[in-house]
Design a protein around this motif. Structure first.
Motif, PDB file in Angstrom:
ATOM      1  N   PHE A  55     -35.620  81.159  74.619  1.00 50.33           N
ATOM      2  CA  PHE A  55     -37.018  81.581  74.700  1.00 50.33           C
ATOM      3  C   PHE A  55     -37.763  80.780  75.763  1.00 50.33           C
ATOM      4  N   ALA A  56     -37.434  79.506  75.889  1.00 50.38           N
ATOM      5  CA  ALA A  56     -38.086  78.675  76.908  1.00 50.38           C
ATOM      6  C   ALA A  56     -37.825  79.237  78.305  1.00 50.38           C
ATOM      7  N   ALA A  57     -36.566  79.633  78.558  1.00 50.83           N
ATOM      8  CA  ALA A  57     -36.213  80.192  79.865  1.00 50.83           C
ATOM      9  C   ALA A  57     -36.936  81.513  80.100  1.00 50.83           C
ATOM     10  N   LEU A  58     -36.978  82.317  79.064  1.00 46.79           N
ATOM     11  CA  LEU A  58     -37.659  83.613  79.128  1.00 46.79           C
ATOM     12  C   LEU A  58     -39.142  83.439  79.447  1.00 46.79           C
ATOM     13  N   LEU A  59     -39.771  82.516  78.759  1.00 49.90           N
ATOM     14  CA  LEU A  59     -41.203  82.297  78.938  1.00 49.90           C
ATOM     15  C   LEU A  59     -41.501  81.786  80.346  1.00 49.90           C
ATOM     16  N   ALA A  60     -40.651  80.897  80.836  1.00 51.89           N
ATOM     17  CA  ALA A  60     -40.851  80.357  82.178  1.00 51.89           C
ATOM     18  C   ALA A  60     -40.709  81.460  83.227  1.00 51.89           C
ATOM     19  N   ALA A  61     -39.675  82.283  83.083  1.00 51.36           N
ATOM     20  CA  ALA A  61     -39.436  83.356  84.059  1.00 51.36           C
ATOM     21  C   ALA A  61     -40.566  84.378  84.022  1.00 51.36           C
ATOM     22  N   LEU A  62     -40.995  84.691  82.826  1.00 52.90           N
ATOM     23  CA  LEU A  62     -42.052  85.680  82.634  1.00 52.90           C
ATOM     24  C   LEU A  62     -43.360  85.173  83.242  1.00 52.90           C
ATOM     25  N   THR A  63     -43.649  83.916  83.023  1.00 50.59           N
ATOM     26  CA  THR A  63     -44.885  83.341  83.556  1.00 50.59           C
ATOM     27  C   THR A  63     -44.868  83.378  85.085  1.00 50.59           C
TER      28      THR A  63
END
Lengths: 406, 406
Positions: free
Chosen positions: A35-43
């Motif tokens: 989720f951390a990777a997802l959130l960073a990429a999405l941001t």
């Protein structure tokens, strides 16, 4: 019987199959590395689309929740602000201010008209001295009337005044040009279910340096919507409370599709489809509600034929033709039909809309020839998208097809 | 390589395949008849599960948003309230009160222990006269420590006092007995991603008649979380702002699965799996954190072996054994492991958890024999679920299998 709907409301918008499938991936830990990777990429992707190096925070809320967060994080009780209102969402900004004890002065613009930069300049000129307004609030795209406010020019005026600029671009971002940093928008709100083509449940809020300074002074109560807490958690790859994980995953997939198309192409497509929609509606003698000079690329509002209640037309479109459009909001209920053309929408979708509309109008005894609206819409679209002629080739309209995408 | 995860955090919980699929259905109009029917059915189902005839309102938010809504809708600035705190979510209630200017008196209970009815009685006895506390706030199931507070008995004490009772049952509802009306809970909060087994994004808030009377007096600012507006829209089959449509659809499917199993069977399953989990952990010499008399049926917290940092154990479980558990929150970070067994969880899932745990403990040079925890857990489960012997049949443990469900 299998009756697929043509979802043509101005949000939630049509969600492509790959985005739906993404939303159905197995649940994951919202505090884990995936989720951390997802959130960073999405941001990062959202920063690209919104043209900002500043913070983009993802809340588990609808766009209205994002609007409330924008106010609760940057204003204080008794602060004077200017709210420019040209539709239902301007009213919403005003209501939130009232609920929080913010002293909002409302400047009403006739429905269907845009907030003009000169009006903003004139009103700001009145705001001098100690008890002057601290912020300007308005819509980028007013979804309730299909009016696009000229944000770039307005932002320039507000920037000169030094006031904070808070913009609801819930249905604007992703459908029309928007440069958060360059234009100087301090707080901007959007939401997953609009031009982003993901399911509803996630609101995005940008914060400029100036907005963070305002945050420091703000005394309005917030915890769930406390943006500093979102920022602190984002640095650790998480959110303060449990996020709408499946919507976040879906949003990542819709941003992937958008990046594939490219922002310029997306904005051209919205502009061209909006114009085609207006020409199609006019071809069957329907009156457009918004000032053509400020017509929205995301949604078009029109009046039903004389002596037809918009609610009835909307019902026939839905029940007999599986075409889902929206009505007027507030005092425009019964007087307007609104057709959305934002997000993952193609000319084919609009042809399908017009085929339903033509048939429905005939059911109301309107003098409409089959193909009349479709032809006009296609003609406008073909003109807008005409390619330079190649030797020996005729100029061919570039009609998007839905193809394998759904 | 395909490496399915055993998601054993205390929420978001494992989401069954049919629920995931439901969340991926084509997007629909949130103001149309399909959504209205969905919302009405869902509300009735939740009323059944929560044993209330009162209002159940669905917010697009996490459970923390629901907690904030509960406070913002029933209290006023300066109101005195009692917050009983035995974990991180008690702290959250206290923080929300502080953010909103509610005068909260905190009563701290040692972590791992329950809030006892006698303590509540004693503290309420101090609250007499004009400036007495108006409300009591506490957790039903404190997710951060795995402690189930004896809500039925506490509610009886609070009811006698005439004070408002606001209960965070975010991770309690659906996993343990709960009778909102009979017990006299005025406001109760839960959330879709806990025992309900749906993706996160929807919080549920119940409101009693007494809570609505408190609403009338409440002066705290709210618009997005204004529950009266949710109630008014619900009567028209909608929500004030755009709801998390796909999560709502998923929730309907998970409630269908739950209704199929039946609430009594669900609660028995949670109780039996929780007990089996505790016995399995003790069989490999791990120390349970919560008082056994008040052990949660939804989540079990335990201490790692001496000289093992809980964070390392959690990382090995995740990276080497695809088993996702949670750590301690706040001051318990590094000291606790929390394993969730709420929602759509079977004995097979817990056997899988224990197989990973046994292997991971061996990696940390702990003296664990393969099967040691599993056998103890299965034995406890078999005893709990033993059927009356039929003539000629041996008593067979009823071990749930995952079967075709996923």
């Amino acid at each position: 019987m299998y009756r697929p709907q043509n979802l043509r409301i101005p949000g939630p918008t049509f969600v492509p199959q790959t985005v739906l499938s993404a939303s159905a991936r197995p649940m994951i830990n919202h505090r884990g590395p995936e989720f951390a990777a997802l959130l960073a990429a999405l941001t990062r992707a959202l920063q690209d689309f919104l043209r900002t190096q500043g913070d983009v925070l993802l809340l588990t809320a609808s766009g209205s929740g994002g609007m409330e967060a924008a106010i609760a994080n940057t204003l204080s009780s008794g602060d004077k602000v200017l709210v420019f209102i040209n539709g239902a969402f301007g009213e919403r900004f005003f209501s939130i201010c009232k609920a929080y004890g913010v002293d909002a002065r409302r400047i009403d613009v006739p429905l269907g008209r845009a907030v003009e930069p000169d009006l903003v300049r004139d009103e700001l000129a009145k705001e001098k001295g100690k008890d002057a307004a601290k912020a300007v609030l308005l819509q980028h795209n007013e979804t309730s009337t299909g009016v696009l406010n000229p944000l770039k020019e307005i932002a320039e005026v507000v920037r000169e005044s030094g006031k904070l600029l808070i913009v609801d671009s819930v249905s604007g971002a992703g459908s029309v040009e928007l440069m958060v940093d360059e234009w100087g928008v301090d707080v901007l709100i959007s939401a997953s279910q609009k031009a982003w083509g993901a399911p509803p449940g996630v609101a995005m809020v940008t914060m400029s340096e100036k907005a963070w300074k305002a945050y420091e002074r703000s005394n309005l109560p917030k915890l769930y919507f406390d943006l500093q807490s979102y920022k602190a958690y984002l640095e650790k790859g998480a959110t303060p409370a449990t996020p709408a994980v499946s919507v976040v995953i879906a949003l990542q997939e819709s941003l992937r599709l958008m990046a594939e198309e490219g922002l310029d192409a997306i904005l051209r497509r919205h502009r061209d489809l909006a114009r085609a929609t207006r020409r199609g509606l006019q071809a069957v003698n329907l009156t457009l509600f918004a000032d053509e000079a400020h017509a929205s690329p995301a949604v078009t509002a029109f009046r039903p034929p004389t002596r037809v209640d918009a609610r009835n037309l909307i019902r026939v479109l839905r029940d007999d033709y599986d075409t889902i459009v929206a009505g007027g909001q507030g005092k425009l209920d019964g007087q307007l039909v609104r057709v959305g053309h934002m997000g993952f929408v193609t000319m084919t979708d609009m042809v399908a809309f017009f085929s339903s509309l033509e048939l429905a109008l005939r059911d109301f005894n309107q003098p409409v020839e089959p193909g009349q609206a479709i032809a006009a819409a296609l003609r406008a679209y073909a003109e807008a998208t005409a390619q330079p002629a190649r030797p020996g080739a005729k100029v061919a309209p570039r009609i998007d097809t839905v193809g394998s995408r759904r």
